[in-house]
Structure formats: C-alpha cells, structure tokens
Design a protein around this motif. Structure first.
Motif, PDB file in Angstrom:
ATOM      1  N   ILE A 107       0.846  -1.202   0.000  1.00 21.82           N
ATOM      2  CA  ILE A 107       0.000   0.000   0.000  1.00 21.82           C
ATOM      3  C   ILE A 107       0.872   1.239   0.000  1.00 21.82           C
ATOM      4  O   ILE A 107       0.594   2.211  -0.705  1.00 21.82           O
ATOM      5  CB  ILE A 107      -0.927  -0.007   1.228  1.00 21.82           C
ATOM      6  N   LEU A 111       0.564   5.449   6.272  1.00 24.21           N
ATOM      7  CA  LEU A 111      -0.691   4.710   6.274  1.00 24.21           C
ATOM      8  C   LEU A 111      -1.635   5.284   7.331  1.00 24.21           C
ATOM      9  O   LEU A 111      -1.204   5.953   8.267  1.00 24.21           O
ATOM     10  CB  LEU A 111      -0.447   3.239   6.615  1.00 24.21           C
ATOM     11  N   ARG A 117      -4.126   4.215   2.414  1.00 23.03           N
ATOM     12  CA  ARG A 117      -3.014   5.117   2.188  1.00 23.03           C
ATOM     13  C   ARG A 117      -3.373   6.483   2.775  1.00 23.03           C
ATOM     14  O   ARG A 117      -4.501   6.957   2.651  1.00 23.03           O
ATOM     15  CB  ARG A 117      -2.725   5.255   0.692  1.00 23.03           C
TER      16      ARG A 117
END
Length: 695
Positions: free
Chosen positions: A159, A163, A209
């Motif tokens: 990803i 985060l 994200r």
C-alpha cells in the motif's frame, strides 16, 4: 420549506437523544405541529431538551449504556408516550441496526434510513467495497473482514507509507491512527485494536493510504422510498483536531475556487448520490470524501453517515429549493412518513456562504481537557442578529457532568460571501457568553482569524500545525481587580457596580450604609485570590467598593510574576461579563473566560506555604487525574518498579482519553482500578523514589 404541513406526518415523535440536537429536533417538531417526547437520564433531569419537549420521560441512570443506549428503555418510552416515530438525532442509537429492527418489530417508524443502508454503510470495510463496485472512487488500501495484525503488516509495504489505520466500526475519527514507518506499525495496531474494542465492541481494523495534504469534504444527500436521490451541495470540514471537526462551512472554498465551471461540484455530488442510491437510501445522509489539496480534482470515498450531521445547519443556511429555505429535519419527517421528494436536482441552488463553530466544554490552553461545572452566566442573544443562528443545549443553572459528549452548542453565521460569514461568526463568538464552565470560544476565534483559514488554505492537519503558536489570553491584574471589586460590592451585575459608585439613594443616611463608610479616610480592603491550576496567591488592596461617588477607583494588585500593578477598575467594567457564586467570580470578555476564587486568610496562607515547599522540589510524586472521568487502562501494579515517562494509567471523559505518566523512576502505588470513577485532581497513583545509601 419550514412552514407547518397541512397534515403533519406523525402525531407524536420521540427524540432519542439529548443536548443541542434534541433541542433542535424539538424546535422543528413544534413548528410542524407535532407533539414532542424527550427522554432523559437521571443526570439530565434539569436539561434544556427536557424542559422544551411536550412530554419528558426518564429512561435510566447517568451511564449512557443504561439510558440513552438502552434499546428496551427507549422502546418502552415510545410505548408509554404513544410515539408513532423516533428521531435518533446523531450519536447514540442513530446508526444502530438493532435499534432500527427493534422499532420495526414494535410498529414504530424509525426516522432514518432503511435497514439495508444501515447494514452496509455501518461497516467501513463493507461500505468501501460496496460503493467501489458502484463506481465510486475509494482510497487505495486493504479492507477485508477478519484481518490479523500479521495480515495488515504484510500488506502495508504494497500500500505504501504513510498509512492510516481505521476501525471498521464506529465513527467520528475515534481509533484512527497515522503510521509513517514500518517499525511503528505493530505497536500502533495493538493500540488501535484496544481503542476500537473499547469504543465500538469490535476490534476489526483496515488500512488506507494516508492522503497528502488532505481536505475533508462531504456532500449532503436526501433520498426517498421511490428511488429519488438529490444532493444539497458540499461542506468543507477540514478543520479538525484528533479527527473531530471544529469548524465547518458550506460550500467548500476549495470546490468554489476551482476554475472548472462547477464540474468538480457536479462530479462529487453525483458520486455521493450514486453511493446513496446503491443502498436505496431514504432520508437525510452524508457521504464523506477525502480530497488532496495537491490534486483537488480527485476525491475518494471515506464513509457514509446514515444520519443527520452535527454540521447540517450550514447546509440549511445556504441551500435553496426553488428559492425557498430548507429544513432537513422536516424533510426527514416527510420522507419517513412515505412522502416523495417533490423537487429535482435542477431546483437546488446555493446562496451565499455559512460557517459553523462548535462550542465545547473544554480547556484548549490545557491540552483540551474536558471541563465540567454549572452554567453560572449565559447570553446567547447573538442568535437574534442578522445571519446568525445558535443551536444550543445550555441554560442558566445547568450542571454539566463528565458523562456525555462535551459539545454544548453551535454558533453559525451566514453571509453573502465567505468573508462576511467569517466576520459575522467572529463578532458573534466575541459576544457569546458562557460562564461557570470553561469553553473553547477563545480558541475558535483564534482559529477563524488565522491567515490560512481566512484565505481558505485548509487541510485536516492545519490545527495541529497552528496550535503550538496560538497565544491564549492569561489572567491579568485587571481581572483580579475587577473580581475583587465585584465581590466586595456584593453586586449582581457590572452595571450595578458602576451605578453604586455614581449614586447614593435619596434619603439614605451614612449610618445605614454597609459598604465600609466611616468618618475620615475610606476604609481600605484587602482580598486574596487564586485561579484554577495555580498555586500562587494574588492580593488585591485599595479603597473599598462603594466608598465613593466617582466610580470604581484605582486598586493595587500584587503576587503576579511582573510585580505589583495599579489598576483602574472603572475603566474595564464595560468590557466584561461576570457571574458570582459565593466567593467565586466568573469573568468573561471577548470569548475568553476565567474562574477566580476568593481565599480566606487560612486558605491563602496554606497555598503560599505549599508554594514555598514545592519551589525547589522535584516533580510531584503524587499523580492526579486532570479531569473527572473513568479509568480505562491500568498498565502497572502496586509495588512495580517503573521508569520516568511510563504510561501508568488512562482516564477517559467526554470521548477523550488522557494518559497519566510517571514523572520519575521509582516504585509505584496504584490507587484505582479499571472502571473506577475519579474526580478532577484526585490522586490516582504515587511514585516512591529510592534513597541512595550514604546520602
């Protein structure tokens, strides 16, 4: 749109909530000619929504789980009152699928969405996957049920960092955590699961994200049971602290400022309608999007709130349907009663600009600690000004406890453009008075006057960046002087203080005066004062209040850091609001407020001795709770050796968790257990330091 209907959709509606939203819903029910029923906990017996409803029923003790969140208690209240429908407000049971099912089984209408919408949109993982299938753009990430920490750690690199860890259940930003490196991910996941389990009863997590320079933009939608869905424009909600919105406005300055002929507004509105239509949405709802300030033409679905939003007034103040004002609660009632939306998207226009500020019982200068107390003074007359609205739960004498959310009211301002709306809001906040309970009004004024906010350069991290440089007003010599003068004069208003100094009632003899009059020089007076959280004592001395006929005079204030200061009391009277409770004076000016306590000689001496003893001492080994609340975590046991900086326990109140850390190394004694109720300043732990032999 706000005119009473010729045939009200329901005869009696129960409002399953409290605070300002309950008062706001009751206002529309009265305007529509519908009988209103309030429910309340034992702690809310004197609450404003209880007074304003046509009927009020107690449904349990103070804990929300035993009253406002008790489905059987609310159903029983509906049956006892003859309510045909329930408006859930926001929070509490407003998005609870089991509550909606229970109402349906009891033959009571839920003024909210259908069960399908509650089921799909009530879970962030399920809702994200569902709307993606409907063509609504979503943030890249991993959102599947049942993911373990190992699963999430393994997916993180694909990803990409940074985060955002999000709980699948719940809302309001609670339990969300930003992670910038792989090393911090495991520990943060553990924290996130604990918070999610404690807050929502579900520790399911997913990853997204973290969007750079994010802006939070949401779209208000209405849907009916005939398949009609319309949107009422967007709102900008980027000014947040800890994922909780502080200032909201409509329309978004970002979207308004885009030179694309309104294309982005049309696209984001259409995406919101598509998300709502995908679950056959009925009633008022909000679809929230994340937009990067770097790429404002891109937007990503975050979640759908299947209820009325706190910030709905800004939409009501700018949205017009065929040129008429709009009441979202009235439309909720009509749609729940089976009526159709009788206008199209083309009938909706946006007029002017509106900005809303949330007033909280909290102390911004003290890390936003939640505050409690009794409302000693209140002036909400700004609501009578052009372009200003106040949605409030406050009343003079109302006791505010730590049981519920700290939001007290909302001040909303409309203008023909954004600058006029901001100016009106600032002026309204300056004259909005709440005394007896610390509030964030001063902070709100500092925030909306920030150059970036004024220019519309917003993002969800702005408050975090700006907060360290905010200059909060501190209590000054003139504040102590005025408090002392007011108490000494035994006045009930500032106007009375001035009047007493200017007049002597006809026929009054010197011998009947009780203000210290005597032959010769006026009697001086001396009083000692302290402010909350301060160990020092401030002394005010000078001519006695009421002793002359030329207005309040000059007094001397000592005990401040800058040394003694002479203050003319008369010159500042008109700048203040005040309330007196015994020997405590609450002062307010321009949104700032303070509580000042008059000390007798014994209390003043004790404080001064304590200050001398602590002057050269190390950190206090006694750890105190900074606020009233509930102990949610205890990380150490009595007799355990701990290091300085270790988190020993956490106290939660009004949706805020405060961690209490060890100020020094030593052996700890824990005085509370998980679930214990503590008072502000209560000792919860003690550190015993070890003495080095030979010293």
């Amino acid at each position: 749109m706000t005119e009473p209907l010729s045939s009200p959709p329901f005869g009696t509606v129960l409002v399953a909530n409290r605070g300002e939203i309950a008062c706001r819903v009751i206002r529309t029910l009265k305007a529509q000619g519908i009988r209103s029923v309030a429910v309340y906990s034992e702690a809310d017996a004197g609450a404003r929504h209880v007074r304003e409803a046509d009927l009020a029923l107690c449904i349990g003790p103070a804990p929300a789980a035993e009253s406002y969140l008790s489905i059987p208690a609310v159903i029983a209240a509906c049956q006892a009152s003859g309510a045909q429908a329930v408006h859930p407000g926001y929070g509490f049971l407003s998005e609870n699928l089991e509550f909606a099912k229970a109402l349906a089984e009891a033959g009571i209408t839920f003024i909210g969405p259908n069960l399908e919408a509650l089921n799909v949109m009530g879970d962030k993982i399920r809702s994200k996957n569902h709307v993606a299938a409907a063509g609504v753009p979503v943030v890249p990430g991993l959102s599947e049920p049942g993911l373990t920490d190992a699963d999430l750690i393994a997916a993180a690199e694909d990803i990409g960092f940074p985060l955002l860890i999000k709980p699948s259940a719940g809302g309001g930003g609670k339990g969300m955590h930003s992670v910038f490196t792989a090393q911090e991910l495991p520990a943060t996941l553990a924290t996130a699961r604990r918070v999610a389990a404690a807050s929502f009863g579900d520790d399911t997590l997913f990853l997204e994200r973290l969007v750079a320079n994010p802006r939070h933009i949401e779209v208000q939608v209405l849907g009916d049971s005939f398949g009609n869905v319309v949107h009422l424009g967007e709102r900008e909600c980027s000014l947040q602290r800890r994922h909780q919105k502080v200032i909201e406005e409509a329309p978004s300055p970002l979207v308004t400022g885009m030179d694309d002929g309104g294309t982005t507004r049309e696209r984001i509105g259409a995406a919101a309608c598509a998300a709502a239509a995908s679950v056959n949405y009925t009633g008022a709802g909000t679809v929230e999007f994340l937009v990067s300030d770097d790429r404002p033409d891109e937007f990503f679905f975050m979640e759908m709130n299947t209820r009325l939003q706190v910030e709905h007034p800004v939409t009501e103040m700018v949205a017009r349907v065929r040129g008429d004002d709009l009441d979202l609660v009235a439309w909720q009632l009509r749609i729940a009663a089976g009526e159709t939306i009788d206008f199209t998207q083309a009938d909706v226009t946006l007029e002017g600009h509106a900005v809303e500020a949330r007033v909280y019982a909290e102390q911004p200068a003290e890390g936003f600690l939640p505050a409690t107390g009794t409302v000693a003074g209140l002036d909400e007359s700004v609501a009578r000004r052009d372009g200003v609205r106040v949605d409030s739960s406050l009343a003079r004498g109302l006791e505010l406890t730590a049981n519920y959310d700290p939001m007290l009211a909302k001040v909303i301002a409309w203008g023909s453009d954004r600058q006029e709306a901001l100016d009106r809001l600032d002026a309204a906040l300056a004259d909005y008075v709440v005394l007896g309970v610390p509030t964030n009004v001063e902070y709100l004024r500092l925030l909306i006057n920030d150059p970036d906010v004024q220019a519309g350069r917003l993002d969800t991290n702005l408050i975090q960046r700006k907060l360290p440089d905010m200059q909060f007003r501190t209590v000054a010599a003139r504040d102590y002087a005025l408090a002392s003068w007011v108490v000494d004069a035994k006045a009930t208003s500032l106007a009375e203080v001035a009047a007493r100094e200017a007049l002597v009632e006809p026929g009054t003899t010197p011998w009947s005066r009780t203000d210290g009059w005597r032959l010769g020089d006026h009697a001086p007076w001396r009083s000692n004062w302290a402010a909350p959280g301060r160990t020092g004592v401030v002394t005010v001395s000078g001519p006695q209040a009421g002793s002359g006929t030329e207005g309040p005079g000059v007094v001397r204030v000592s005990g401040l850091c800058d040394g003694p200061e002479e203050v003319s009391v008369g010159g500042v009277i008109n700048d203040y609001h005040f309330a007196v409770q015994g020997d405590t004076v609450f002062l307010g000016s321009g949104g700032w407020s303070v509580e000042l306590m008059r000390l007798d000689r014994e209390a003043a001496t004790a404080r001064m001795l304590a200050g001398l003893e602590r002057k050269d001492a190390a950190a206090d080994p006694q750890l105190r709770s900074p606020m009233p609340g509930t102990v949610t975590v205890v990380n150490a046991a009595t007799g355990e050796r701990v290091q300085a900086g270790a988190v020993l326990l956490a106290v939660e109140a009004m949706k805020m968790e405060h961690q209490i850390v060890a100020p020094m190394a030593g052996t700890v004694h824990i005085g509370v257990t998980v679930g214990a109720l503590v008072k502000a300043d209560q000792i919860v732990a003690t550190i015993h330091t070890e003495t080095v032999e030979g010293n």
